[in-house]
Design an enzyme around this catalytic site. Structure first.
Site, PDB file in Angstrom:
ATOM      1  N   ILE A  64      -8.938  14.323 -34.595  1.00 58.57           N
ATOM      2  CA  ILE A  64     -10.574  13.989 -35.395  1.00 58.57           C
ATOM      3  C   ILE A  64     -10.176  13.924 -36.855  1.00 58.57           C
ATOM      4  O   ILE A  64      -9.290  14.300 -37.106  1.00 58.57           O
ATOM      5  CB  ILE A  64     -11.413  15.600 -35.158  1.00 58.57           C
ATOM      6  CG1 ILE A  64     -12.612  14.902 -35.721  1.00 58.57           C
ATOM      7  CG2 ILE A  64     -10.457  16.516 -35.750  1.00 58.57           C
ATOM      8  CD1 ILE A  64     -13.627  16.313 -34.920  1.00 58.57           C
ATOM      9  N   SER A  65     -11.238  12.380 -37.188  1.00 60.24           N
ATOM     10  CA  SER A  65     -10.731  11.903 -38.413  1.00 60.24           C
ATOM     11  C   SER A  65     -10.932  13.226 -39.847  1.00 60.24           C
ATOM     12  O   SER A  65     -11.926  14.228 -38.789  1.00 60.24           O
ATOM     13  CB  SER A  65     -11.272  10.530 -38.531  1.00 60.24           C
ATOM     14  OG  SER A  65     -10.534  10.026 -37.339  1.00 60.24           O
TER      15      SER A  65
END
Ligand code: SAM
Length: 218
Positions: A64-65
């Protein structure tokens, strides 16, 4: 979506210290980042660090960024309440949930079956009812719902896949990390007829986009 999820103080601090502090001012984007419970998109035990200034693992070698990058890319799309947006790389579903608070409809494509199933469950848990998940190769886009006011690629691509350029609506924008498998630059295309203007917004690091118009599997 109900904004009252636990850990709202951590989200407020995340927005203030990581996002506003780096110059993002769009009040709609900031509100979505405050409302969406990022910790529900991250498997245990990393969910404890959900509001830290970093990307995190979500299983199947995917990530997940970092919250700031999600906010930056979202803002670069110039999302409007009437828009339809296509995301390539559903991952945890978090970016799609942020977009779902800002636009009319979101379609997000994921190539890994287990990842897509988890994203679907995460999005259902936060009642992101205007998001549709599609399993498949996002480098081909999703012609049935095209054209899109916004397209966001959340995996590293060697170049903008041709099929995606043709699925951008007139005046629409595409945001993508373009470069090699290790380092990329954020590129924004805006469509005007057959012409595309291009802006560049600094260096980023994403996992590779694997597919017909992306990288090969390894
Ligand atoms: N947007 C995600 C989020 O909010 O959690 C993070 C995306 S993660 C950095 C990249 C994702 O792109 C991975 O889940 C990966 O499996 C997916 N992916 C890579 N190539 C793809 C392709 N051709 N089509 C669809 N998804 C792809």
């Amino acid at each position: 979506m109900t904004p009252q999820y636990p850990r709202s103080d951590e989200r407020r601090r995340m927005v203030e210290q990581q996002i506003e502090a780096r110059g993002i001012t769009d009040p709609r984007v900031l509100a979505a980042m405050r409302d969406v419970p990022r910790h529900l998109f991250i498997p245990s035990p990393c969910d404890q660090d959900a509001y830290a200034d970093t990307p995190l693992p979500i299983g199947n070698n995917q990530t997940i960024s970092q919250p700031y990058i999600v906010a930056l890319m979202t803002g670069l799309l110039h999302p409007k309440a009437t828009d339809t947006v296509l995301e390539i790389g559903a991952g945890s579903g978090y970016q799609a949930a942020i977009l779902s608070a800002l636009v009319r409809k979101v379609i997000t494509i994921e190539r890994i079956k287990e990842v897509a199933a988890r994203a679907k469950a995460n999005l259902e848990a936060v009642h992101a009812d205007n998001v549709t998940i599609v399993l498949g190769d996002g480098t081909l886009g999703y012609p049935p719902a095209a054209p899109y006011n916004g397209i966001i690629i959340t995996a590293a691509t060697p170049e903008i896949p041709g099929p995606l350029k043709t699925q951008i609506a007139e005046g629409g924008r595409l945001v993508a990390p373009v470069g090699d498998r290790i380092l990329q630059e954020l590129v924004v295309l805006e469509r005007h007829g057959d012409r595309f203007t291009e802006e560049r917004h600094g260096g980023v690091r994403f996992v590779p986009l694997i597919g017909e118009h992306g990288w090969e599997e390894n």
